[in-house]
Motif scaffolding. Structure first.
Motif, PDB file in Angstrom:
ATOM      1  N   ARG A 124       0.873  -1.276   0.151  1.00  0.00           N
ATOM      2  CA  ARG A 124       0.070  -0.020  -0.082  1.00  0.00           C
ATOM      3  C   ARG A 124       0.668   1.291   0.071  1.00  0.00           C
ATOM      4  N   ARG A 125       1.887   1.235   0.848  1.00  0.00           N
ATOM      5  CA  ARG A 125       2.742   2.396   0.921  1.00  0.00           C
ATOM      6  C   ARG A 125       3.399   2.884  -0.597  1.00  0.00           C
ATOM      7  N   LEU A 126       3.780   1.794  -1.249  1.00  0.00           N
ATOM      8  CA  LEU A 126       4.542   1.974  -2.426  1.00  0.00           C
ATOM      9  C   LEU A 126       3.488   1.774  -3.535  1.00  0.00           C
ATOM     10  N   GLY A 127       2.342   1.404  -3.482  1.00  0.00           N
ATOM     11  CA  GLY A 127       1.424   1.167  -4.441  1.00  0.00           C
ATOM     12  C   GLY A 127       1.916   0.308  -5.594  1.00  0.00           C
ATOM     13  N   ARG A 128       2.691  -0.769  -4.902  1.00  0.00           N
ATOM     14  CA  ARG A 128       3.426  -1.754  -5.841  1.00  0.00           C
ATOM     15  C   ARG A 128       3.120  -3.225  -5.452  1.00  0.00           C
ATOM     16  N   PRO A 129       3.254  -3.956  -6.285  1.00  0.00           N
ATOM     17  CA  PRO A 129       3.287  -5.421  -5.750  1.00  0.00           C
ATOM     18  C   PRO A 129       4.543  -5.840  -4.993  1.00  0.00           C
ATOM     19  N   VAL A 130       4.001  -6.730  -4.113  1.00  0.00           N
ATOM     20  CA  VAL A 130       5.044  -7.257  -3.071  1.00  0.00           C
ATOM     21  C   VAL A 130       5.029  -8.889  -3.362  1.00  0.00           C
ATOM     22  N   LEU A 131       6.092  -9.494  -3.786  1.00  0.00           N
ATOM     23  CA  LEU A 131       6.036 -10.943  -4.250  1.00  0.00           C
ATOM     24  C   LEU A 131       6.910 -11.670  -3.494  1.00  0.00           C
ATOM     25  N   MET A 132       6.390 -13.064  -3.242  1.00  0.00           N
ATOM     26  CA  MET A 132       7.283 -13.812  -2.442  1.00  0.00           C
ATOM     27  C   MET A 132       7.416 -15.199  -3.271  1.00  0.00           C
ATOM     28  N   ASP A 133       8.548 -15.512  -3.458  1.00  0.00           N
ATOM     29  CA  ASP A 133       9.069 -16.655  -4.190  1.00  0.00           C
ATOM     30  C   ASP A 133       9.755 -17.765  -3.240  1.00  0.00           C
ATOM     31  N   ALA A 134       9.625 -18.961  -3.469  1.00  0.00           N
ATOM     32  CA  ALA A 134      10.206 -19.998  -2.691  1.00  0.00           C
ATOM     33  C   ALA A 134      11.792 -19.713  -2.793  1.00  0.00           C
ATOM     34  N   GLU A 135      12.357 -20.182  -1.906  1.00  0.00           N
ATOM     35  CA  GLU A 135      14.012 -19.984  -1.746  1.00  0.00           C
ATOM     36  C   GLU A 135      14.728 -20.271  -2.799  1.00  0.00           C
ATOM     37  N   GLY A 136      15.353 -19.757  -3.773  1.00  0.00           N
ATOM     38  CA  GLY A 136      15.828 -20.278  -4.721  1.00  0.00           C
ATOM     39  C   GLY A 136      15.166 -20.013  -6.177  1.00  0.00           C
ATOM     40  N   ALA A 137      13.877 -19.701  -6.041  1.00  0.00           N
ATOM     41  CA  ALA A 137      12.926 -19.716  -7.263  1.00  0.00           C
ATOM     42  C   ALA A 137      12.732 -18.351  -7.648  1.00  0.00           C
ATOM     43  N   TYR A 138      13.674 -17.403  -7.726  1.00  0.00           N
ATOM     44  CA  TYR A 138      13.378 -16.070  -8.004  1.00  0.00           C
ATOM     45  C   TYR A 138      12.452 -15.886  -9.254  1.00  0.00           C
ATOM     46  N   GLY A 139      11.648 -15.087  -9.331  1.00  0.00           N
ATOM     47  CA  GLY A 139      10.764 -15.018 -10.593  1.00  0.00           C
ATOM     48  C   GLY A 139       9.646 -15.808 -10.539  1.00  0.00           C
ATOM     49  N   HIS A 140       9.448 -16.363  -9.755  1.00  0.00           N
ATOM     50  CA  HIS A 140       8.135 -17.358  -9.801  1.00  0.00           C
ATOM     51  C   HIS A 140       7.428 -17.263  -8.428  1.00  0.00           C
ATOM     52  N   PRO A 141       6.765 -16.063  -8.324  1.00  0.00           N
ATOM     53  CA  PRO A 141       6.069 -15.777  -7.079  1.00  0.00           C
ATOM     54  C   PRO A 141       4.924 -16.899  -6.857  1.00  0.00           C
ATOM     55  N   ILE A 142       4.767 -17.212  -5.536  1.00  0.00           N
ATOM     56  CA  ILE A 142       3.930 -17.930  -4.883  1.00  0.00           C
ATOM     57  C   ILE A 142       2.560 -17.203  -4.493  1.00  0.00           C
TER      58      ILE A 142
END
Length: 158
Positions: A124-142
């Motif tokens: 909300r503060r940034l007006g941007r998505p916040v994405l969580m990926d599995a460890e070592g799986a950068y770019g594949h958000p869960i």
């Protein structure tokens, strides 16, 4: 109402299969975005600790941290949105806010709600998505904060 239900996402929070330290990121930001997160931490009164190597220091302005030479140790900011949930921000890049959480601390609905609230506040503060990926799986958000729906949503099928 909870953003996510533990029974729907618990498989993504298994440290043995997903890695214990998933990568959380806010892409396409700037030093101003980093500063907005530092300001949010202060405004919310979240306990925090900034360090450069082993030296604990007062939290500086984002542009100061991000202008450090590349050959020095990466500074980090530990933030506790609650007493037993820790996020560690690493100042690796001025265009991506990057931090880790520990899945071992995020078991059950109550802790999942803490994580979702934390991601929501940042998004909300940034007006941007916040994405969580599995460890070592950068770019594949869960999971991630979706700006349009103003909530944390599942981004991958269990």
């Amino acid at each position: 109402m909870a953003d996510l239900l533990w029974e729907d996402v618990s498989s993504f929070f298994d440290p043995d299969s997903m890695g214990s330290l998933p990568d959380v990121r806010v892409p396409d930001v700037s030093a101003e975005g980093w500063q907005a997160v530092l300001d949010l931490v202060a405004e919310k009164g979240w306990k925090c600790q900034y360090s450069e190597g082993e030296t604990v220091l007062p939290v500086p302005r984002a542009e100061v941290v991000l202008s450090r030479p590349m050959d020095v140790e990466c500074p980090n900011l530990k933030v506790w949105p609650t007493e037993d949930v820790l996020a560690i921000f690493r100042f690796l890049d001025d265009e991506v806010i990057d931090f880790d959480v520990d899945l071992r601390e995020l078991q059950g609905q109550e802790r999942l709600d803490v994580l979702c609230g934390f991601l929501r506040e940042i998004g909300r503060r940034l007006g941007r998505p916040v994405l969580m990926d599995a460890e070592g799986a950068y770019g594949h958000p869960i999971i991630g904060f979706d700006v349009e729906t103003d909530r944390v949503v599942l981004l991958m099928e269990p």
